[in-house]
Design a protein around this motif. Structure first.
Motif: not given
Length: 810
Positions: A9-15
């Protein structure tokens, strides 16, 4: 699972966080598919899941397999299921095909069938954006495109257009022999992991839609599929831009398209993948999960390919490509079977059986797929599925199992000896050993028992030691302990037989109905008389009245094939072994799908109704009551004196079966009583109450099921003591004082939610139900149950109930 979910959840939206994300997502995929019990996707049932789209879909599949093959164990889990499904699907637009939904358990299928398929809207959105997307792709992906345009695209493109980047690239490749893969890779690297996943799902929908359009324009399907595979190979293998496992999952989720699964098979048969699979299998052993030292990594270039082995490329998937397919191949097999492509499933299993030996849950995969598709698998495919377990496995199959599998005899039901040996294996390895000595032969019971306990529990398949809790999930062996291994192996054997469930259940029930006769005959070589109590001189005993003789011919046939040393192999006396075999049979049947349960209820009711002394209206009521009391003696006691009866054995089998069923599967427990109706005697009435009585503690916490059971018992009571009852002769209500007491006790137990206390009070809803049902009964029986009403003037329960007392003040 919750810890990994937090990372996702923390990294799924990080480029750019592709390596860590793909590793965590694949790990979570394995974790979800390894859970074979009901689980919550969040610790609290609030808000949507923190899963990715892929994990949400995997979770639905995992729940469907678990519920269909193992049922829902607890009452609260049944309550949580609806909000849980709403959580999972809150952020997902996906719908499953009709062919997939037809195999889902009803609880999940009913929830999902009402969801609208928005694929048409998604294609319309693509068509509206197509012109803009193709223009952007021409500028970004032409061979002469400027590298600087990458930053321009990332800075100025809209999110609704970026989700079509891979689809636009795929369309562009149909008219251009080469596109600028370097620019495409740079853009995908700067996307977030979820954007890459969304691109893959969208690209699959667009390419399948494009194939349909080109077919309408007269192009040959083989040419279109060949071009599609070439383009996908460009993405997956030539330039390794997108993860293969997600591409395959996206394609199998569109299995209602006639070409999606054909593309999947073509991808699985690509030489690039087969080379990776062979390299994976040759570099380690199937037991590599169990080694404590860090795994030996293959060379990056061999494991990941030429492009992905360099750190500056930030590959969108991590570690060995073959290893990432371990949770995916079984799902592909499921989808092929759902689409009746069993020959293709057989072909895939034939090629990947060596690879699946590395799956940490291959035993569970075999057991679950046999149960999930029970009755729909051809014999050839069943044999292929069993081969996944491998020839070197320590799976304890019966010695004679192979001769009833995939041969000319596969349509013939195995003899009683086969089922007796199967139950004996459960007695020796699964059922807790008896500590008491045999009444008839103490030396026999105590002298040999230790030789047949579970000597390999700590070395084979892992015991349930405290160390298990400290291991990583992949180091816990499947299915977990030797006890579980033996039990699940017996279930696999039953599920693999080609004969109908009705024949299997009939053989097991007949064996149990006459188990004492079978054991005595095998132990002594004598006939069925001598110790069974038929000539005991008790005129009221059902044995003397013909209960056992009604099935004597079948009993002799059953015993004829049992080996002479059968009893001695258990270390128990005949009396003890008979009781344990009843327990083992109920335990085994509870592991099997509901198709077996319905056959059990039908066969059990048939045997009970076939007893002539029950339907003999010429016998006095007191004699019948004495006989049924004798018949329903607990087999543990009855076996001590060799006075067990077919009815007593069958009722005990049902009790063992009920006690091991998950809560959800208890919903059908009333079927056996429905088969016994109409009840025409007090004797049969007592049997009906005796069958359902031990269920009371479990039903007390599931009110709808308790009310359903209570209503059924009142209706059965009405069959004999109803106002319009046809039962004869007329029996006074005083003869069923014990049944009246039981009904009162059941109502109070449910009200208390446990053992009855001096302060226990019934629930208002239950008193209301009882009040309505009492109208079915004769006035003299109603009088004995008059306290089970909501009227304070006639019911002490109502008069002392706080809610009812307020409604009817004196």
């Amino acid at each position: 699972m919750y810890d990994v979910t937090k990372i996702i959840s923390m990294i799924k939206g990080k480029r750019g966080e592709h390596r860590l994300f793909r590793l965590a997502e694949n790990l979570c995929m394995n974790l979800i598919l390894s859970l074979r019990d009901f689980f919550l996707v969040k610790k609290e049932l609030k808000g949507p899941t923190e899963f990715t789209e892929t994990l949400n879909r995997i979770t639905i599949i995992s729940l469907a397999i678990t519920i269909k093959t193992r049922g829902i164990a607890e009452v609260e889990h049944m309550v949580y299921l609806q909000p849980l499904l709403e959580q999972i699907m809150a952020t997902s637009q996906h719908t499953w095909s009709e062919k997939t939904l037809r195999y889902f358990p009803p609880l999940i299928r009913d929830f999902l069938t009402v969801r609208a398929d928005k694929r048409g809207q998604a294609i319309q959105a693509w068509q509206q954006a197509e012109t803009t997307v193709i223009n952007q792709c021409n500028q970004l992906l032409s061979p002469s495109a400027e590298p600087n345009y990458v930053m321009t695209y990332l800075s100025h493109s809209f999110p609704q257009h970026r989700r079509y980047l891979c689809a636009g690239a795929w369309m562009l490749m149909n008219g251009h022999p080469e596109i600028n893969s370097a620019n495409l890779a740079r853009v995908l690297r700067e996307f977030s992991p979820e954007e890459v996943t969304a691109n893959i799902y969208t690209m699959v929908d667009v390419l399948l839609h494009h194939i349909q359009l080109e077919l309408q324009r007269g192009h040959l399907v083989q040419d279109l599929l060949s071009k599609a595979i070439t383009n996908l190979a460009f993405f997956v293998w030539t330039h390794e831009l997108v993860p293969l496992d997600i591409v395959l999952l996206a394609l199998i989720d569109r299995d209602d398209d006639p070409y999606a699964l054909r593309l999947v098979i073509s991808l699985l048969e690509r030489p690039e993948l087969q080379h990776r699979i062979k390299a994976f299998c040759s570099s380690r052993s199937p037991e590599h999960w169990l080694k404590n030292q860090p795994p030996k990594r293959a060379e990056l270039q061999k494991a990941l390919g030429n492009h992905l082995s360099w750190k500056d490329r930030y590959p969108p998937f991590f570690d060995d490509i073959a290893a990432r397919l371990l949770p995916v191949i079984p799902l592909i097999i499921y989808r092929l079977i759902e689409n009746d492509a069993t020959d293709i499933a057989d072909r895939v299993l034939a090629f990947y059986s060596t690879f699946l030996a590395f799956h940490p849950l291959r035993f569970t995969f075999v057991r679950d797929i046999l149960a999930y598709f029970y009755g729909h698998l051809p014999s050839k495919l069943i044999v292929r599925i069993l081969n996944v377990l491998g020839v070197s496995t320590k799976t304890p199959f019966s010695e004679s199992f192979a001769q009833y599998l995939g041969s000319s005899n596969s349509s013939i039901c195995p003899p009683p000896e086969y089922f007796a040996n199967l139950l004996l294996g459960l007695v020796n390895n699964v059922i807790p050993p008896l500590s008491s000595k045999s009444k008839s032969n103490p030396a026999d019971a105590s002298g040999r028992r230790t030789n047949f306990s579970k000597p390999h529990a700590s070395t084979q398949a892992g015991g349930n030691s405290n160390a298990d809790a400290q291991r990583a999930f992949y180091q816990n062996q499947d299915p977990g302990s030797y006890t579980q291994l033996v039990l699940e192996t017996a279930a696999i054997e039953i599920l693999s037989l080609s004969v109908p469930a009705s024949q299997i259940v009939s053989s097991l029930v007949q064996l149990i109905a006459h188990v004492q006769a079978m054991l005595i005959q095998s132990n002594t070589g004598q006939g069925m008389s001598g110790g069974l109590g038929q000539n005991s001189g008790l005129p009221t005993s059902p044995s003397g009245a013909g209960a056992e003789s009604a099935g004597a011919s079948r009993g002799n046939t059953s015993a004829s094939g049992i080996s002479a040393n059968f009893v001695s192999r258990s270390g128990y006396s005949c009396q003890q072994l008979s009781v344990l075999m009843i327990q083992a049979c109920g335990f085994l049947l509870a592991q099997l799908p509901p198709e077996f349960h319905m056959q059990l209820y039908s066969e059990a009711a048939r045997i009970i109704k076939d007893c002539r002394w029950l339907s003999d209206s010429s016998r006095p009521v007191k004699e019948l009551n004495s006989a049924v009391g004798y018949a329903l003696l607990d087999p543990t006691w009855a076996s001590q004196d060799s006075t067990s009866t077919a009815i007593g054995n069958i009722v005990a089998l049902l009790h063992s079966f009920f006690s091991n069923l998950p809560q959800e599967w208890l919903e059908s427990s009333h079927t056996v009583i429905k088969h016994l109706r109409p009840v025409t005697s007090v004797a049969m009435l007592r049997i009906a109450f005796r069958i359902l009585g031990p269920l009371l503690p479990r039903l007390a916490f599931a009110r709808p099921l308790f009310m359903k059971t209570l209503a059924l018992l009142f209706n059965v009571l009405g069959d004999v003591f109803g106002k319009n009852s046809q039962a004869s002769p007329h029996v006074p209500a005083s003869e069923i004082g014990d049944i009246i007491d039981f009904v009162h006790h059941a109502v109070m137990y449910e009200g208390q939610g446990g053992p009855v206390q001096s302060t226990s009070k019934p629930k208002v809803e239950i008193l209301t139900l009882c009040g309505k049902l009492l109208d079915l009964l004769r006035p003299d029986v109603q009088h004995l149950l008059s306290h089970l009403k909501t009227d304070p003037t006639s019911s002490i329960y109502a008069a002392t109930h706080p809610k009812l007392a307020q409604q009817h003040p004196s």
